[in-house]
Structure formats: C-alpha cells, structure tokens
Scaffold this active site. Structure first.
Site, PDB file in Angstrom:
ATOM      1  N   PRO A  69       0.831  -1.203   0.000  1.00 47.68           N
ATOM      2  CA  PRO A  69       0.000   0.000   0.000  1.00 47.68           C
ATOM      3  C   PRO A  69       0.871   1.261   0.000  1.00 47.68           C
ATOM      4  O   PRO A  69       1.873   1.309   0.697  1.00 47.68           O
ATOM      5  CB  PRO A  69      -0.794  -0.110   1.298  1.00 47.68           C
ATOM      6  N   GLU A  70       0.467   2.240  -0.780  1.00 48.78           N
ATOM      7  CA  GLU A  70       1.233   3.493  -0.857  1.00 48.78           C
ATOM      8  C   GLU A  70       0.533   4.564  -0.026  1.00 48.78           C
ATOM      9  O   GLU A  70      -0.485   4.296   0.610  1.00 48.78           O
ATOM     10  CB  GLU A  70       1.421   3.862  -2.328  1.00 48.78           C
TER      11      GLU A  70
ATOM     12  N   LYS B 201       3.926   6.161   4.710  1.00 46.94           N
ATOM     13  CA  LYS B 201       3.287   4.847   4.747  1.00 46.94           C
ATOM     14  C   LYS B 201       3.112   4.332   6.176  1.00 46.94           C
ATOM     15  O   LYS B 201       2.782   3.171   6.378  1.00 46.94           O
ATOM     16  CB  LYS B 201       4.110   3.852   3.933  1.00 46.94           C
TER      17      LYS B 201
ATOM     18  N   ARG C 123      13.167  -3.212  -7.635  1.00 48.82           N
ATOM     19  CA  ARG C 123      11.712  -3.035  -7.692  1.00 48.82           C
ATOM     20  C   ARG C 123      11.294  -2.824  -9.136  1.00 48.82           C
ATOM     21  O   ARG C 123      12.041  -2.291  -9.951  1.00 48.82           O
ATOM     22  CB  ARG C 123      11.312  -1.817  -6.845  1.00 48.82           C
TER      23      ARG C 123
END
Ligand SMILES: [Zn+2]
Length: 254
Positions: free
Chosen positions: A2-3, A51, A243
């Site tokens: 989740p960002e 976050k 990533r």
C-alpha cells in the site's frame, strides 16, 4: 505494498471508527508487547505519516511517566487494518491478527502488520524524523523533496523516488506514474531530471479525497495509454531490493 494514499484512507477509517472513544480491549499479538493492556485509554486520533500509521492514545493512568502513547503500525507488503462491528467474525484467520483495538461501537483488527510498536507520543518525531516531506501531509514541500532527491545525482530517479527519506508515501505504483507523467525514463540519473516538476503533481495525483479509484496511466497497463507501445517493466535499485519500474519505452526514452 500500500502506498501513501491507501495508508491515508486506512488512517481515516481507523480515525472515524475509534477516535474519541475509550478502548474496551486491546490485544497486542506481537511477542514484545504481549503483556500490554491499554484498555480504558481514550483513542485521540489516527494519523498517517507517509506509509506509517500512528494511533494516539491517552491512557487512564501514567505508564513509565506519561499518559500519551502512540501505537505505530506499518502495513509493509501484506498488512491490512479491518474495522468490524463488535462481535463480527474476522475476515482472516486469528493467527494473522497482530493487534486488536476495540471500542464500544467497533473493533479494529490489524492483520499481518509489518510493524507494531508502542512509544510515548512525544517520541513520534524521533521515530519518523528521517522521513522526507509527506506527499499527503501538511509539511509537503516540493522544493525540499526535490533537494533531497537530487542529493545523490547519479542515482536512478525511480529508485530515489522510492526512498522514504526523500519523500514519504510514494511506492512503485506512484513512482511509475510520476515518471510517466514527466516522460522521464526510470533509470535516468536524478541529477539530470527537473525534480521539482517531477514531484509537484504528486499530491493532486495521489489525493485520496479526489478519486474513488486511482487513475493509473502506466502502472499495471499492457499498452501505453498515450501511444499504445507495449509497457515494459525494468528492475531498478540495488541488489536485494530491486523493484519493478513500469514505463513506456517510447514516451520515456532512455
Ligand atoms: Zn507511450
């Protein structure tokens, strides 16, 4: 993972469900905090920082010299907070629960949380002081974020965007979207990018009050929404934490 915008929504949900109420039960299901009982504490607020989530409590008595405590949680890869009615069956197995905060009207259950910590509220700044400007926070400052991003001019810009010390709240999804919007290749060295222009649109794009579903133009797409080229996915970042960087090879030339 989740960002910042998803974390912001989670904070809002927890804040709506818990704040202003007295905890009837707390259950810290992490070894270090297994004996902690903060029932009878009042929930003051839940706020997002990048976050990270901070649920602030006011205990009914002093513990280690203070009544003001913050529960710090982080969803990491698989974590989630669910707000349920009292007595409602949990949507996930009990062994996945890491923290339960119950008030008379609701129970909030944190499943598979990557971090569960308890700290005096006055130590929040020391804990999270390393974070860069929060895209969705009151401290957002695109020039300051740009200065931090540019501090290592050789670093691939996509990798720099993911570093929460540069700016807080951006993950692979929004890093891809910001690079796409600015037509910047994810491997372009940060020093060669107009960094303030790159990050300036971030708060509007990520603002969870302005969208019901994030409008994604490159992340998760097979074809470019501008030119129909096939979207490519590059691995960016140092070994061990590479990533995925979604990008359009035509709109974002190397
Ligand atoms: Zn394109």
């Amino acid at each position: 993972m989740p960002e910042g915008d998803a974390v912001w929504r989670t904070a809002r949900r927890l804040d709506d469900a818990l704040s202003g109420q007295v905890l009837t039960r707390t259950d810290f299901r992490v070894p270090r905090l297994a004996t902690v009982d903060l029932s009878r504490a009042e929930v003051v607020a839940t706020v997002p920082r990048g976050k990270h989530l901070l649920t602030r409590l006011r205990a009914d008595r002093e513990l280690r010299g203070t009544r003001e405590w913050s529960v710090h949680t982080h969803l990491r890869m698989d974590g989630s907070w669910r707000v349920l009615r009292p007595g409602q069956r949990w949507p996930r197995p009990g062994h996945q629960a890491r923290l339960v905060l119950a008030v008379p009207s609701a129970q909030a259950v944190g499943f598979l949380l990557g971090v569960v910590e308890l700290l005096p509220t006055e130590r929040e700044a020391a804990l999270l002081g390393h974070l860069g400007p929060d895209v969705l926070g009151a401290d957002w400052d695109p020039a300051a974020a740009a200065a931090r991003l540019g501090a290592d001019p050789a670093r691939p810009v996509f990798d720099a965007l993911l570093d929460q010390r540069n700016l807080a709240g951006v993950g692979t999804m929004w890093a891809a979207e910001l690079c796409f919007a600015a037509r910047v290749h994810p491997l372009r060295p940060a020093g060669e990018v107009d960094l303030e222009a790159l990050v300036a649109p971030a708060p509007a794009r990520m603002d969870p009050e302005r969208y019901t579903r994030p409008e994604l133009r490159v992340f998760g797409h097979k074809a470019c929404t501008r030119c129909l080229s096939t979207i490519r996915v590059l691995k960016v970042g140092p070994a061990g934490r590479r990533r995925d960087a979604h990008h359009c090879p035509t709109c974002q030339p190397a």
